[in-house]
Design an enzyme around this catalytic site. Structure first.
Site, PDB file in Angstrom:
ATOM      1  CB  SER A 155     -81.195 105.811  26.750  1.00  0.00           C
ATOM      2  OG  SER A 155     -81.541 104.781  27.609  1.00  0.00           O
ATOM      3  CE1 TYR A 168     -85.036 109.112  29.166  1.00  0.00           C
ATOM      4  CE2 TYR A 168     -84.636 106.853  29.013  1.00  0.00           C
ATOM      5  CZ  TYR A 168     -84.179 108.111  29.121  1.00  0.00           C
ATOM      6  OH  TYR A 168     -82.934 108.507  29.439  1.00  0.00           O
TER       7      TYR A 168
END
Length: 282
Positions: A155, A168
């Site tokens: 990401s 995350y």
């Protein structure tokens, strides 16, 4: 002849979102597809995860491209389940050429307030689950001796920090380190390993009330239309998000012979989100 004609691709998180886009795009280029998804919710994740109906729909879409497809329900936190999925894939197709470790989840909160379960679930799926996927599939690729491509979904949060996403961000940064180690270890076997780094993508993981509130603090109950305007500030290009096919096209390139000498690369598909720009109010 498609760019992946004669290839077999093993894709986790394949029931919907980016996983579905990878499966359909690869199938359009001639690859047979192995779809893996757990198709159940995780209690600490605040949005609904994929269902068996989603998985069935992806199977239908892939078959519609004229290739073969195998779907297996398996949790990437469970190495034995992934090994079973791999055995079924080998029984069906005899080989795996391309591995896309795509499954991922998120939850939200300040680093000092998220629960232990939130931390553990995100790390277990988004980082350890990536390693377990590679551990289950790649040894047979090495043994086969015909090279291959491994693509790990990270990401933009694997390249820069995000508020209220410490777990995350940590997991996605960890994927980059894992990618680089694997690229070095698997290069002698002509197996290329790269990571992809999307900005916000128009998938169910982003298009839900909880995620919109994360990215738009102080905006009360933001709907999709409001989010589409305000989330443009996340990217240098004037778009609030990209489409899943944009990520799939990048993964397709990494999977194809066009990228035959590309390994160890963290590839952003981010509309400039990681570029050194400042928003007007800063």
């Amino acid at each position: 002849m498609g760019r992946l004609a004669g290839k077999v691709a093993f894709i986790t998180g394949g029931a919907r979102g980016q996983g579905r886009a990878h499966a359909v795009r690869f199938a359009e280029e001639g690859a047979d597809i192995v779809l893996v998804d757990q198709c159940t919710d995780i209690d600490s994740v605040p949005y609904a995860l994929a269902t068996t109906d989603d998985l069935d729909e992806t199977v239908r879409l892939v078959k519609g491209r004229g290739v073969s497809v195998l779907s297996v329900r398996a949790d990437v936190r469970d190495l034995a389940a992934l090994e079973r999925a791999h055995r079924l894939a080998i029984d069906e197709f005899d080989k795996i050429d391309v591995l896309v470790a795509n499954a991922g989840v998120g939850s939200f909160g300040p680093a000092l307030e998220i629960s232990e379960q939130q931390w553990q679930d995100v790390i277990d799926v988004d980082l350890t689950g990536v390693w377990k996927t590679v551990r289950a599939v790649a040894p047979a690729m090495v043994k086969r001796g015909d090279g291959g491509s491994v693509i790990l979904t990270s990401s933009v949060a694997g390249l820069v920090a995000f508020l209220n996403l410490a777990h995350y961000t940590a997991a996605k940064h960890g994927v980059v380190g894992l990618m680089r180690a694997l690229a070095a270890e698997l290069a002698p076997h002509r197996i290329r390993v790269n990571s992809i780094h999307p900005t916000t993508v128009d998938t169910p993981m982003v298009d839900n009330a909880e995620t919109r509130e994360l990215f738009l603090p102080g905006v009360e109950n933001p709907n999709r239309e409001v989010a589409a305007e305000l989330m443009k500030n996340l990217n240098a290009l004037p778009v609030p998000w990209i489409e899943d096919v944009d990520v799939a096209n990048a993964a397709l390139w990494l999977a194809s012979e066009e990228a035959r000498y590309v390994t160890g690369v963290a590839l952003p598909i981010d509309a400039g989100a990681t570029a050194p720009f400042k928003m007007p109010h800063q």
